[in-house]
Design a protein around this motif. Structure first.
Motif, PDB file in Angstrom:
ATOM      1  N   UNK A  31       0.099  25.877  17.198  1.00 45.29           N
ATOM      2  CA  UNK A  31      -0.669  27.068  16.828  1.00 45.29           C
ATOM      3  C   UNK A  31      -1.974  27.093  17.623  1.00 45.29           C
ATOM      4  N   UNK A  32      -2.368  28.274  18.031  1.00 39.09           N
ATOM      5  CA  UNK A  32      -3.564  28.391  18.875  1.00 39.09           C
ATOM      6  C   UNK A  32      -4.826  27.884  18.167  1.00 39.09           C
ATOM      7  N   UNK A  33      -4.878  28.086  16.845  1.00 44.79           N
ATOM      8  CA  UNK A  33      -6.061  27.599  16.125  1.00 44.79           C
ATOM      9  C   UNK A  33      -6.094  26.066  16.143  1.00 44.79           C
ATOM     10  N   UNK A  34      -4.906  25.434  16.131  1.00 41.61           N
ATOM     11  CA  UNK A  34      -4.858  23.977  16.199  1.00 41.61           C
ATOM     12  C   UNK A  34      -5.145  23.491  17.615  1.00 41.61           C
ATOM     13  N   UNK A  35      -4.727  24.283  18.602  1.00 45.25           N
ATOM     14  CA  UNK A  35      -5.040  23.926  19.986  1.00 45.25           C
ATOM     15  C   UNK A  35      -6.553  23.962  20.211  1.00 45.25           C
TER      16      UNK A  35
END
Length: 432
Positions: A31-35
């Protein structure tokens, strides 16, 4: 913790990105937020709030311990382990350099072609196998030429000896054949099956017009229909067949033509076409006619995808690059290329060029040969640009022959198409 030097993060959707590591071969969606949390840790040292995310990144080797050995040392260790492994013996044998074709781009044009392998050389090859039997678990044989089927008697005699020795010593045996296909009759296929030849490569450079210009008979004469009819007539006996389509600027549409003929002849489930890039090896062709590496990479990949979809009714093959320890037989110690006259080489493309020979099978082997050392001592983990490249584990410095012959690095197609490969792999995994 620190980031691996072989990480790749590629935008995939509004909410996700692709995470791929070229050393561990881990592939996942993140997920981009996790990236973003990953980047805050790597760039600013801000600790993870999502402990599960941190564990997953460690599991995929996207994050490694600060005191872990340098990843370049890991790549070098894997390279040396594969390069000097002794559990598999590889023999590429050219029973003759004679050929019934006169291909316009042949890199063997100036080679003496009337030599056929003698019984003395055959005996010496068998002695190599016998010398290795205490150590190996597998023997792989590649029949090469010239046109190897012109020396079918040599293939038959040696194959029977190999098979008997391997059976007695409980050694796995596999054999491949590279042929122009003109002599691949039903009777020949029956014999090849008995000799346990499990894979054949044949070449058709497009439809009749382009193929017959590029690959005529010696002295003139068409070859396309003879090859295609041999494949059709021998359908029931065909092992796995790779159909090589050599492409240059003159036959860009060759792949589409071949696909039509394979469908018409009902061969799609037995014969897998693929692109080969015509190169000016040994000054055999014209640089201006050759397709550059980047353009070829995209052509090759698009055609492979098209073929997989047509062969498997739209179910795409799941493929993405994986790490390797060595590039090919040319940089492995337990691998020999043996010419009909007994001369030894490291690369198929060197056969017949006496200056590139690494010894003679009829004489004691001297590994101080300068050509041998050029192939065996190259270390991509110690030179630029390879040692700083984030796809090094899947490339390992590229083609050894091209590197030595032209003095330049020969990057793999994946350098140009990695993002496309990974996106397709993720999409196909989601379908499954």
């Amino acid at each position: 913790m620190k980031a691996s030097r072989y990480n790749h993060f590629i935008p995939y959707s509004e909410t996700n990105s692709i995470a791929y590591n070229a050393l561990s071969n881990a592939l996942a969606l993140i997920e981009n937020v996790k990236l973003e949390e990953y980047y805050r840790f790597v760039n600013d040292g801000i600790e993870f709030t999502d402990k599960k995310l941190c564990q997953d990144l460690i599991h995929g080797s996207f994050l490694i311990e600060d005191d872990m050995v340098d990843e370049l040392d890991v790549v070098r260790h894997n390279m040396l382990r594969g390069r000097y492994a002794t559990n598999t013996l590889g023999l590429t044998i050219t029973p003759t350099m004679d050929c019934n074709f006169q291909c316009v781009y042949c890199f063997e044009k100036e080679i003496e072609k009337n030599c056929y392998m003698s019984d003395i050389v055959q005996d010496a090859i068998v002695k190599i196998l016998e010398k290795h039997t205490p150590y190996i678990q597998a023997l792989t044989v590649n029949w090469y030429g010239g046109e190897p089927l012109l020396a079918m008697s040599v293939i038959e005699k040696l194959s029977k000896r190999f098979i008997e020795i391997c059976a007695n010593k409980n050694i796995s045996y596999s054999a491949n054949l590279i042929t122009n296909g003109y002599l691949l009759t039903y009777e020949t296929l029956e014999l090849l099956r008995k000799l346990k030849i499990e894979f054949i490569q044949v070449t058709l450079d497009g439809g009749p017009k382009h193929h017959n210009i590029k690959r005529p008979l010696k002295g003139g004469g068409d070859t396309f229909w003879k090859i295609l009819n041999n494949l059709r007539d021998g359908y029931d006996l065909l092992p796995r067949v790779a159909l090589r389509i050599n492409v240059d600027q003159d036959n860009i549409s060759a792949g589409d033509e071949i696909s039509c003929y394979l469908k018409e002849y009902g061969l799609m489930d037995k014969v897998k076409p693929y692109f080969g890039r015509i190169r000016n090896d040994n000054e055999c062709y014209h640089d201006e006619k050759c397709i550059n590496a980047c353009d070829f990479a995209y052509m090759e990949y698009e055609y492979n995808v098209e073929m997989e979809q047509s062969r498997f009714s739209g179910l795409d093959k799941i493929y993405y690059p994986i790490s390797k320890s060595s590039f090919c037989c040319a940089d492995r110690s337990c691998s020999y290329v043996i010419a009909a006259d007994g001369l030894l080489y490291k690369c198929w493309s060197d056969v017949g060029n006496i200056k590139k020979s690494t010894g003679n099978i009829l004489e004691p082997f001297n590994d101080l040969n300068s050509v041998y050392l050029k192939y065996m001592l190259f270390d991509p983990t110690k030179i630029l640009p390879c040692k700083e490249c984030n796809i090094l584990p899947i490339c390992m410095g590229g083609c050894p022959f091209q590197r030595i012959e032209r003095g330049t690095q020969q990057c793999l197609s994946e350098k140009y198409i990695l993002e496309r490969c990974l996106k397709d792999a993720v999409e196909n995994l989601q379908k499954k």
